[in-house]
Design a protein around this motif. Structure first.
Motif, short mmCIF file in Angstrom:
data_model
loop_
_atom_site.label_atom_id
_atom_site.label_comp_id
_atom_site.label_asym_id
_atom_site.label_seq_id
_atom_site.Cartn_x
_atom_site.Cartn_y
_atom_site.Cartn_z
N ASP A 23 0.87 -1.17 0.00
CA ASP A 23 0.00 0.00 0.00
C ASP A 23 0.91 1.22 0.00
O ASP A 23 2.13 1.10 -0.13
CB ASP A 23 -0.91 -0.02 1.23
CG ASP A 23 -2.20 0.78 1.01
OD1 ASP A 23 -2.22 1.65 0.12
OD2 ASP A 23 -3.17 0.53 1.75
N LEU A 24 0.33 2.41 0.19
CA LEU A 24 1.11 3.61 0.34
C LEU A 24 1.51 3.78 1.80
O LEU A 24 0.80 3.33 2.71
CB LEU A 24 0.33 4.83 -0.14
CG LEU A 24 0.02 4.85 -1.65
CD1 LEU A 24 -0.81 6.08 -1.99
CD2 LEU A 24 1.30 4.82 -2.49
N ASP A 25 2.63 4.42 2.05
CA ASP A 25 3.14 4.56 3.42
C ASP A 25 2.14 5.31 4.29
O ASP A 25 1.38 6.16 3.81
CB ASP A 25 4.49 5.29 3.40
CG ASP A 25 4.35 6.77 3.10
OD1 ASP A 25 4.28 7.55 4.06
OD2 ASP A 25 4.30 7.13 1.91
N PRO A 26 2.10 4.99 5.61
CA PRO A 26 1.11 5.60 6.51
C PRO A 26 1.47 7.01 6.96
O PRO A 26 0.71 7.62 7.71
CB PRO A 26 1.11 4.64 7.70
CG PRO A 26 2.50 4.07 7.72
CD PRO A 26 2.91 3.95 6.27
N PHE A 27 2.59 7.53 6.49
CA PHE A 27 3.04 8.85 6.94
C PHE A 27 2.67 9.94 5.93
O PHE A 27 1.89 10.84 6.23
CB PHE A 27 4.55 8.82 7.20
CG PHE A 27 4.97 7.68 8.07
CD1 PHE A 27 4.66 7.67 9.42
CD2 PHE A 27 5.66 6.60 7.53
CE1 PHE A 27 5.04 6.60 10.22
CE2 PHE A 27 6.04 5.53 8.33
CZ PHE A 27 5.73 5.52 9.68
N TRP B 195 4.65 0.79 0.54
CA TRP B 195 4.79 0.30 1.91
C TRP B 195 4.41 -1.18 1.93
O TRP B 195 3.37 -1.57 1.41
CB TRP B 195 3.88 1.10 2.84
CG TRP B 195 4.16 0.92 4.30
CD1 TRP B 195 3.46 0.19 5.20
CD2 TRP B 195 5.23 1.54 5.04
NE1 TRP B 195 4.00 0.30 6.45
CE2 TRP B 195 5.09 1.12 6.37
CE3 TRP B 195 6.28 2.39 4.69
CZ2 TRP B 195 5.99 1.53 7.38
CZ3 TRP B 195 7.15 2.80 5.69
CH2 TRP B 195 7.01 2.37 7.02
N ASN B 196 5.25 -1.99 2.52
CA ASN B 196 5.07 -3.44 2.56
C ASN B 196 4.72 -3.90 3.97
O ASN B 196 5.40 -3.55 4.93
CB ASN B 196 6.35 -4.12 2.08
CG ASN B 196 6.31 -5.64 2.17
OD1 ASN B 196 7.34 -6.27 2.39
ND2 ASN B 196 5.16 -6.25 1.99
N PRO C 133 9.24 0.29 4.21
CA PRO C 133 9.24 0.69 2.80
C PRO C 133 9.26 -0.52 1.88
O PRO C 133 10.01 -1.47 2.09
CB PRO C 133 10.51 1.52 2.66
CG PRO C 133 10.75 2.05 4.04
CD PRO C 133 10.31 0.96 4.97
N GLY C 134 8.42 -0.49 0.86
CA GLY C 134 8.33 -1.61 -0.08
C GLY C 134 9.05 -1.32 -1.38
O GLY C 134 9.19 -0.17 -1.78
N HIS C 135 9.46 -2.37 -2.03
CA HIS C 135 10.14 -2.26 -3.32
C HIS C 135 9.12 -2.55 -4.40
O HIS C 135 9.00 -3.67 -4.90
CB HIS C 135 11.31 -3.24 -3.37
CG HIS C 135 12.43 -2.80 -4.27
ND1 HIS C 135 13.44 -1.97 -3.85
CD2 HIS C 135 12.67 -3.05 -5.57
CE1 HIS C 135 14.28 -1.75 -4.85
NE2 HIS C 135 13.83 -2.38 -5.90
N SER C 136 8.32 -1.55 -4.74
CA SER C 136 7.24 -1.71 -5.71
C SER C 136 7.18 -0.49 -6.61
O SER C 136 6.88 0.61 -6.15
CB SER C 136 5.91 -1.90 -4.98
OG SER C 136 4.82 -1.90 -5.87
N SER C 137 7.49 -0.69 -7.90
CA SER C 137 7.49 0.42 -8.85
C SER C 137 7.03 -0.08 -10.22
O SER C 137 7.00 -1.28 -10.47
CB SER C 137 8.89 1.03 -8.98
OG SER C 137 9.37 1.49 -7.74
#
Length: 281
Positions: free
Chosen positions: A86-90, A96-97, A119-123
């Motif tokens: 998802d997207l980071d909660p900040f 975001w993983n 942090p996730g490795h998703s692009s």
């Protein structure tokens, strides 16, 4: 603690190599054996490439995997891992993983869940020429992090998975480009665990979190998994003394006998005024 799982086999259903980071953490500490279970295509429960949608929640999927592994192996102990992005909660801007690792113990009638996130490795990129793909791949850590390609756009069902070397990447790109009606190719990071080392690190951290929970035993029945179930606000402000949203107490609960205790936090006595609704309205 070792008496609960020493010598016990724990079924672990996966086809993505997750046992390689989980077993080294749990086996020596618990004295158990993580039994790798195969014979079921876990992609049927949902894929990151969106060709099969995951029914239910992340925890639901982990529970279902664990149960299937227990059924296939005939064991009363089962474990499964499930990840999400998802997207980071900040800032809500960066990948975001979240990784969950659930242990189901039918002998004691308990379920214990470990978690890790970061942090996730998703692009992804939409590209029409090889230099753009080459640049994207280098930027996301290819070939350590594998890639997935599709002709045309992200919804195209002609998915090229398992792309893990430069020769294969260029061949897949050229094939997708030839199949594409708009001369575009959609390229994204492969989020399967074995193809995404960043995910593997979070799965390893989830195993460490699960271990801590399994080593925390109930003071009443001695069952593992005695852990914080709720945090209650009320930490006083360091300036005005009024209660804030910061937690003051923790509720610890046993999943087996349901014994609970309320413990006041000891790491700090006051909240900073910036977290106080009176001092910082």
């Amino acid at each position: 603690m070792s008496s609960s799982y020493a010598g016990q086999q724990i079924a672990f259903l996966t086809q993505h190599g997750k046992e390689q980071v989980i077993a080294p953490i749990l086996e020596p500490a618990l004295g158990c054996v993580i039994k790798h279970v195969t014979g079921f295509d876990t992609d049927q429960l949902g894929t990151f490439t969106r060709d099969i949608r995951r029914p239910g929640s992340q925890l639901d999927a982990a529970r279902r995997k664990a149960r299937i592994g227990m059924e296939l192996s005939g064991l009363s102990l089962g474990m499964a891992s499930e990840g999400s992005f998802d997207l980071d909660p900040f800032a809500g801007m960066f990948p975001w993983n979240i990784e969950l690792l659930v242990l189901i113990d039918d002998r004691l009638g308990i379920e214990v869940v470990g978690m890790a996130q970061g942090p996730g490795h998703s692009s992804h990129v939409q590209a029409s020429d090889w230099p753009a793909v080459e640049s994207f791949a280098a930027g996301v850590g290819f070939p350590d992090h594998h890639l997935v390609l599709r002709p045309q756009d992200q919804d195209d069902t002609r998915v090229h998975k398992g792309v893990s070397d430069w020769t294969g990447l260029k061949a897949s790109f050229e094939q997708c480009l030839a199949q594409s009606g708009n001369r575009q190719v959609f390229v994204e990071t492969d989020l399967r665990a074995f193809a995404n080392p960043s995910r593997m690190q979070h799965i390893e951290q989830a195993a460490q979190d699960l271990l801590k929970r399994l080593q925390s035993c109930c003071p009443e029945c001695a069952s593992p998994g005695y852990w914080v179930s709720e945090r209650q606000p009320g930490l006083p402000c360091s300036v005005c003394g009024r209660p804030t949203s910061g937690y003051l107490t923790e509720v610890w609960k046993c999943g087996r006998c349901l014994h609970t205790s309320v413990q006041t936090r000891t790491d700090c006595a006051f909240a900073e005024p910036k977290h106080c609704a009176s001092c910082n309205p």
